[in-house]
Scaffold this motif. Structure first.
Motif, PDB file in Angstrom:
ATOM      1  N   ALA A  45       0.821  -1.210   0.000  1.00  0.00           N
ATOM      2  CA  ALA A  45       0.000   0.000   0.000  1.00  0.00           C
ATOM      3  C   ALA A  45       0.858   1.264   0.000  1.00  0.00           C
ATOM      4  O   ALA A  45       1.742   1.416   0.834  1.00  0.00           O
ATOM      5  CB  ALA A  45      -0.930  -0.003   1.205  1.00  0.00           C
ATOM      6  N   GLN A  46       0.569   2.145  -0.960  1.00  0.00           N
ATOM      7  CA  GLN A  46       1.238   3.439  -1.026  1.00  0.00           C
ATOM      8  C   GLN A  46       0.228   4.578  -1.145  1.00  0.00           C
ATOM      9  O   GLN A  46       0.271   5.520  -0.371  1.00  0.00           O
ATOM     10  CB  GLN A  46       2.192   3.509  -2.224  1.00  0.00           C
ATOM     11  N   PHE A  47      -0.669   4.478  -2.142  1.00  0.00           N
ATOM     12  CA  PHE A  47      -1.541   5.603  -2.469  1.00  0.00           C
ATOM     13  C   PHE A  47      -2.967   5.137  -2.707  1.00  0.00           C
ATOM     14  O   PHE A  47      -3.192   4.141  -3.393  1.00  0.00           O
ATOM     15  CB  PHE A  47      -1.015   6.311  -3.727  1.00  0.00           C
ATOM     16  N   ALA A  48      -3.919   5.872  -2.128  1.00  0.00           N
ATOM     17  CA  ALA A  48      -5.342   5.601  -2.350  1.00  0.00           C
ATOM     18  C   ALA A  48      -6.035   6.903  -2.733  1.00  0.00           C
ATOM     19  O   ALA A  48      -5.872   7.919  -2.066  1.00  0.00           O
ATOM     20  CB  ALA A  48      -5.984   5.020  -1.099  1.00  0.00           C
ATOM     21  N   PHE A  49      -6.783   6.853  -3.820  1.00  0.00           N
ATOM     22  CA  PHE A  49      -7.594   7.983  -4.253  1.00  0.00           C
ATOM     23  C   PHE A  49      -9.044   7.566  -4.062  1.00  0.00           C
ATOM     24  O   PHE A  49      -9.533   6.663  -4.744  1.00  0.00           O
ATOM     25  CB  PHE A  49      -7.318   8.307  -5.728  1.00  0.00           C
ATOM     26  N   LEU A  50      -9.717   8.200  -3.118  1.00  0.00           N
ATOM     27  CA  LEU A  50     -11.115   7.888  -2.819  1.00  0.00           C
ATOM     28  C   LEU A  50     -11.986   8.961  -3.454  1.00  0.00           C
ATOM     29  O   LEU A  50     -12.398   9.925  -2.818  1.00  0.00           O
ATOM     30  CB  LEU A  50     -11.330   7.819  -1.307  1.00  0.00           C
ATOM     31  N   ALA A  56     -13.819  11.739   3.540  1.00  0.00           N
ATOM     32  CA  ALA A  56     -12.990  12.413   4.546  1.00  0.00           C
ATOM     33  C   ALA A  56     -13.885  13.156   5.529  1.00  0.00           C
ATOM     34  O   ALA A  56     -13.579  14.249   5.980  1.00  0.00           O
ATOM     35  CB  ALA A  56     -12.010  13.360   3.873  1.00  0.00           C
ATOM     36  N   LYS A  57     -15.017  12.548   5.845  1.00  0.00           N
ATOM     37  CA  LYS A  57     -15.984  13.158   6.747  1.00  0.00           C
ATOM     38  C   LYS A  57     -16.517  12.089   7.687  1.00  0.00           C
ATOM     39  O   LYS A  57     -16.864  11.000   7.256  1.00  0.00           O
ATOM     40  CB  LYS A  57     -17.143  13.733   5.936  1.00  0.00           C
ATOM     41  N   SER A  70     -10.840   8.108   4.767  1.00  0.00           N
ATOM     42  CA  SER A  70      -9.505   8.543   4.339  1.00  0.00           C
ATOM     43  C   SER A  70      -8.453   8.279   5.411  1.00  0.00           C
ATOM     44  O   SER A  70      -7.386   7.736   5.120  1.00  0.00           O
ATOM     45  CB  SER A  70      -9.525  10.025   3.969  1.00  0.00           C
ATOM     46  N   VAL A  71      -8.744   8.643   6.638  1.00  0.00           N
ATOM     47  CA  VAL A  71      -7.810   8.378   7.737  1.00  0.00           C
ATOM     48  C   VAL A  71      -7.705   6.871   7.973  1.00  0.00           C
ATOM     49  O   VAL A  71      -6.633   6.358   8.289  1.00  0.00           O
ATOM     50  CB  VAL A  71      -8.244   9.133   9.008  1.00  0.00           C
ATOM     51  N   THR A 136     -17.482  23.226  -5.296  1.00  0.00           N
ATOM     52  CA  THR A 136     -17.046  22.201  -6.253  1.00  0.00           C
ATOM     53  C   THR A 136     -15.618  21.765  -6.008  1.00  0.00           C
ATOM     54  O   THR A 136     -15.308  20.582  -6.068  1.00  0.00           O
ATOM     55  CB  THR A 136     -17.192  22.732  -7.692  1.00  0.00           C
ATOM     56  N   TRP A 137     -14.729  22.702  -5.733  1.00  0.00           N
ATOM     57  CA  TRP A 137     -13.317  22.355  -5.573  1.00  0.00           C
ATOM     58  C   TRP A 137     -12.896  22.156  -4.124  1.00  0.00           C
ATOM     59  O   TRP A 137     -11.912  21.469  -3.848  1.00  0.00           O
ATOM     60  CB  TRP A 137     -12.413  23.387  -6.254  1.00  0.00           C
ATOM     61  N   LEU A 138     -13.618  22.719  -3.185  1.00  0.00           N
ATOM     62  CA  LEU A 138     -13.200  22.647  -1.791  1.00  0.00           C
ATOM     63  C   LEU A 138     -13.220  21.269  -1.151  1.00  0.00           C
ATOM     64  O   LEU A 138     -12.392  20.985  -0.285  1.00  0.00           O
ATOM     65  CB  LEU A 138     -14.053  23.616  -0.954  1.00  0.00           C
ATOM     66  N   PRO A 139     -14.095  20.333  -1.536  1.00  0.00           N
ATOM     67  CA  PRO A 139     -14.176  19.064  -0.798  1.00  0.00           C
ATOM     68  C   PRO A 139     -12.938  18.180  -0.858  1.00  0.00           C
ATOM     69  O   PRO A 139     -12.742  17.336  -0.003  1.00  0.00           O
ATOM     70  CB  PRO A 139     -15.340  18.331  -1.455  1.00  0.00           C
ATOM     71  N   PHE A 140     -12.085  18.354  -1.852  1.00  0.00           N
ATOM     72  CA  PHE A 140     -10.937  17.461  -2.022  1.00  0.00           C
ATOM     73  C   PHE A 140      -9.845  17.765  -0.998  1.00  0.00           C
ATOM     74  O   PHE A 140      -9.411  18.904  -0.856  1.00  0.00           O
ATOM     75  CB  PHE A 140     -10.364  17.608  -3.440  1.00  0.00           C
ATOM     76  N   ILE A 141      -9.392  16.715  -0.306  1.00  0.00           N
ATOM     77  CA  ILE A 141      -8.297  16.886   0.661  1.00  0.00           C
ATOM     78  C   ILE A 141      -7.273  15.760   0.495  1.00  0.00           C
ATOM     79  O   ILE A 141      -7.573  14.707  -0.083  1.00  0.00           O
ATOM     80  CB  ILE A 141      -8.784  16.927   2.119  1.00  0.00           C
ATOM     81  N   HIS A 142      -6.114  16.003   1.047  1.00  0.00           N
ATOM     82  CA  HIS A 142      -5.049  14.999   1.070  1.00  0.00           C
ATOM     83  C   HIS A 142      -4.663  14.758   2.525  1.00  0.00           C
ATOM     84  O   HIS A 142      -4.567  15.701   3.316  1.00  0.00           O
ATOM     85  CB  HIS A 142      -3.833  15.503   0.289  1.00  0.00           C
ATOM     86  N   VAL A 143      -4.446  13.495   2.875  1.00  0.00           N
ATOM     87  CA  VAL A 143      -3.912  13.149   4.186  1.00  0.00           C
ATOM     88  C   VAL A 143      -2.724  12.210   3.989  1.00  0.00           C
ATOM     89  O   VAL A 143      -2.697  11.427   3.049  1.00  0.00           O
ATOM     90  CB  VAL A 143      -4.984  12.493   5.116  1.00  0.00           C
ATOM     91  N   GLY A 144      -1.766  12.324   4.861  1.00  0.00           N
ATOM     92  CA  GLY A 144      -0.612  11.443   4.784  1.00  0.00           C
ATOM     93  C   GLY A 144       0.631  12.168   4.301  1.00  0.00           C
ATOM     94  O   GLY A 144       0.787  13.370   4.483  1.00  0.00           O
ATOM     95  N   VAL A 145       1.512  11.406   3.665  1.00  0.00           N
ATOM     96  CA  VAL A 145       2.808  11.915   3.182  1.00  0.00           C
ATOM     97  C   VAL A 145       2.608  12.850   2.030  1.00  0.00           C
ATOM     98  O   VAL A 145       1.873  12.631   1.126  1.00  0.00           O
ATOM     99  CB  VAL A 145       3.696  10.736   2.728  1.00  0.00           C
TER     100      VAL A 145
END
Length: 145
Positions: A45-50, A56-57, A70-71, A136-145
């Motif tokens: 496991a390295q990367f997951a795009f959900l 993430a809620k 996401s977490v 439209t653009w705000l919901p996307f987040i990144h967690v991790g490295v």
């Protein structure tokens, strides 16, 4: 998933009061819960795009919980995860994904460590599109490295 280092889910997501019941909704209404994911052996496991709504809620009944899909993917071993805080558009999610992967594959070698920068660039590009609202653009987040 046990053999893959990267996963991409373009589906629906559902948050539940007990986070381990939160799930990705797959074909034929099959649910892949966080509990099921946590029992998998994911040595690569390295990367997951959900690319699914609300990955993430947490659930509205337990707003103080920070546990969500996401977490949960981080806890399952993924080092870098892109998720969403609320509903996303079927029109704009592919736009974001295309640009994320374009950036992550720069130079010919995919690198999960570029995910945060790639998402930033993708969201900036989406913001420049005509008629795209803040929601439209705000919901996307990144967690991790």
């Amino acid at each position: 998933m046990e053999d893959a280092s990267w996963v991409h889910f373009a589906c629906h997501g559902v948050a539940k009061p007990f986070p381990m019941d939160s799930a990705l909704i797959l074909a034929n209404d099959t649910r892949l819960t966080l509990g099921e994911l946590s029992e998998m052996s994911l040595p690569h496991a390295q990367f997951a795009f959900l690319s699914a709504c609300q990955t993430a809620k947490g659930h509205d009944e337990v707003p103080e919980h920070c546990a969500h899909l996401s977490v949960g993917m981080l806890a399952c071993g993924y080092r870098s995860v892109i998720g969403t805080m609320w509903k996303i558009s079927d029109e704009h999610a592919p736009f974001v994904a295309d640009r994320v992967y374009e950036k992550m594959f720069e130079g010919g070698r995919p690198d999960y460590k570029r995910a945060a920068y790639a998402l930033h660039d993708a969201v900036q590009a989406l913001r420049k599109e005509r008629g795209v609202s803040f929601a439209t653009w705000l919901p996307f987040i990144h967690v991790g490295v």
